[in-house]
Design a protein around this motif. Structure first.
Motif, PDB file in Angstrom:
ATOM      1  N   TYR A 171       0.828  -1.205   0.000  1.00 17.36           N
ATOM      2  CA  TYR A 171       0.000   0.000   0.000  1.00 17.36           C
ATOM      3  C   TYR A 171       0.862   1.255   0.000  1.00 17.36           C
ATOM      4  O   TYR A 171       0.555   2.236  -0.694  1.00 17.36           O
ATOM      5  CB  TYR A 171      -0.926   0.001   1.218  1.00 17.36           C
ATOM      6  N   SER A 172       1.938   1.235   0.760  1.00 15.81           N
ATOM      7  CA  SER A 172       2.820   2.401   0.828  1.00 15.81           C
ATOM      8  C   SER A 172       3.498   2.646  -0.512  1.00 15.81           C
ATOM      9  O   SER A 172       3.535   3.776  -1.011  1.00 15.81           O
ATOM     10  CB  SER A 172       3.869   2.209   1.927  1.00 15.81           C
ATOM     11  N   ALA A 173       4.048   1.590  -1.118  1.00 12.25           N
ATOM     12  CA  ALA A 173       4.746   1.742  -2.390  1.00 12.25           C
ATOM     13  C   ALA A 173       3.791   2.124  -3.517  1.00 12.25           C
ATOM     14  O   ALA A 173       4.126   2.945  -4.384  1.00 12.25           O
ATOM     15  CB  ALA A 173       5.477   0.443  -2.742  1.00 12.25           C
ATOM     16  N   GLY A 174       2.611   1.546  -3.513  1.00 10.13           N
ATOM     17  CA  GLY A 174       1.655   1.838  -4.571  1.00 10.13           C
ATOM     18  C   GLY A 174       1.069   3.232  -4.493  1.00 10.13           C
ATOM     19  O   GLY A 174       0.664   3.803  -5.508  1.00 10.13           O
ATOM     20  N   ASN A 175       1.053   3.792  -3.289  1.00  8.61           N
ATOM     21  CA  ASN A 175       0.413   5.087  -3.085  1.00  8.61           C
ATOM     22  C   ASN A 175       1.380   6.218  -2.725  1.00  8.61           C
ATOM     23  O   ASN A 175       0.954   7.320  -2.427  1.00  8.61           O
ATOM     24  CB  ASN A 175      -0.664   4.957  -2.008  1.00  8.61           C
TER      25      ASN A 175
END
Length: 283
Positions: A171-175
């Motif tokens: 979630y962190s990398a994608g957002n």
């Protein structure tokens, strides 16, 4: 909220009565396990008897028994502040967990979508909000597993916790933000700082050894890094000589890669290619 019919049983007779009431197949689960570890699918009375013996239900152990829900499996996660959804995310399993945890040759994937505004997800998000309101969840991470199939949308698990397999990293990398920092702000100050960009879909693929033993080496790994290295946001390849972990140890027990891409379908295709071309050899 529609969920799979379930109950706790402590005898084979009770399990048999549940199966007769809701119909086969049914799922038998230990009271404490990760993913599908120790889980049995019984499609008829004979398989139910076998599962009761294997799970120690026949010896008086208490297990959960659940209606089997056919369909695609995923999960809805939130960071909720005082009952309000501050951040939410939806992920997909490929294949479903029960299948993924049963076969060594499968390289299972979990992909977080960046298409959160797609109409197809409206029902999942609304059910998630109903869960938070009904259970009175205040400030917490939530994790809600779902199936969608012939019986419609059903929630199969509701947890006041983050997802497993380090999926907050996806979630962190994608957002393009730090979800762990957002969580700390939510808990300490009842606020968040950043909105998720929804720029990338991000997913993890588990790469399993071809046998139990010790890692001997990797085939196709370097080629995949040459082709897709700019998409990789995390990976783990145990050094040769490392003891392997069994399939049931989970998605991150052996080798794995985490990648992101702006297009969900393209990412899914790349992960499929990795599953076909990267081989983990053991001896």
């Amino acid at each position: 909220m529609p969920t799979a019919a379930s109950t706790a049983v402590s005898s084979t007779a009770e399990a048999r009565g549940f199966a007769e009431a809701v119909g086969y197949p049914v799922i038998i689960k230990p009271r404490a396990a990760a993913g599908a570890l120790g889980t049995f699918r019984a499609g008829n009375p004979g398989e139910l008897e076998a599962a009761a013996r294997a799970s120690s239900l026949a010896d008086g152990a208490t297990v959960a028994i659940e209606e089997f829900i056919e369909g695609h499996e995923g999960f809805y996660d939130t960071l909720t502040i005082q009952g309000r959804v501050a951040h939410d995310f939806i992920s997909h399993y490929f294949p479903n967990v029960l299948d993924a945890m049963r076969a060594r040759w499968i390289s299972p994937q979990i992909i977080a979508t960046n298409r959160m505004d797609a109409p197809v997800y409206g029902e999942v998000k609304e059910m998630g909000r109903q869960v938070i309101e009904t259970l009175g969840i205040g400030t917490a991470a939530t994790h809600m597993e779902w199936f969608f199939g012939p019986k419609g949308l059903k929630f199969s698990e509701i947890g006041c916790r983050p997802p497993g397999v380090g999926h907050w990293d996806s979630y962190s990398a994608g957002n393009e933000f730090d979800l762990y920092r957002e969580w700390a702000l939510a808990v300490c100050h009842h606020r968040t700082d950043y909105a998720p960009s929804r720029r990338y879909a991000c997913g993890i693929i588990a790469l399993r050894p071809d046998r139990d033993g010790r890692i001997a080496g990797y085939e196709g790994r370097n080629e995949m890094f040459r082709s897709y290295g700019d998409l990789v946001v995390g990976h783990h390849f145990p050094t040769p000589g490392t003891p392997t972990q069994p399939v049931e140890a989970g998605y991150m027990a052996n080798a794995w890669m985490r990648l992101r891409h702006p297009d969900f379908d393209v990412l899914h295709g790349i992960l499929n290619e990795i599953s076909e071309r990267v081989q983990v050899r053991a001896h």
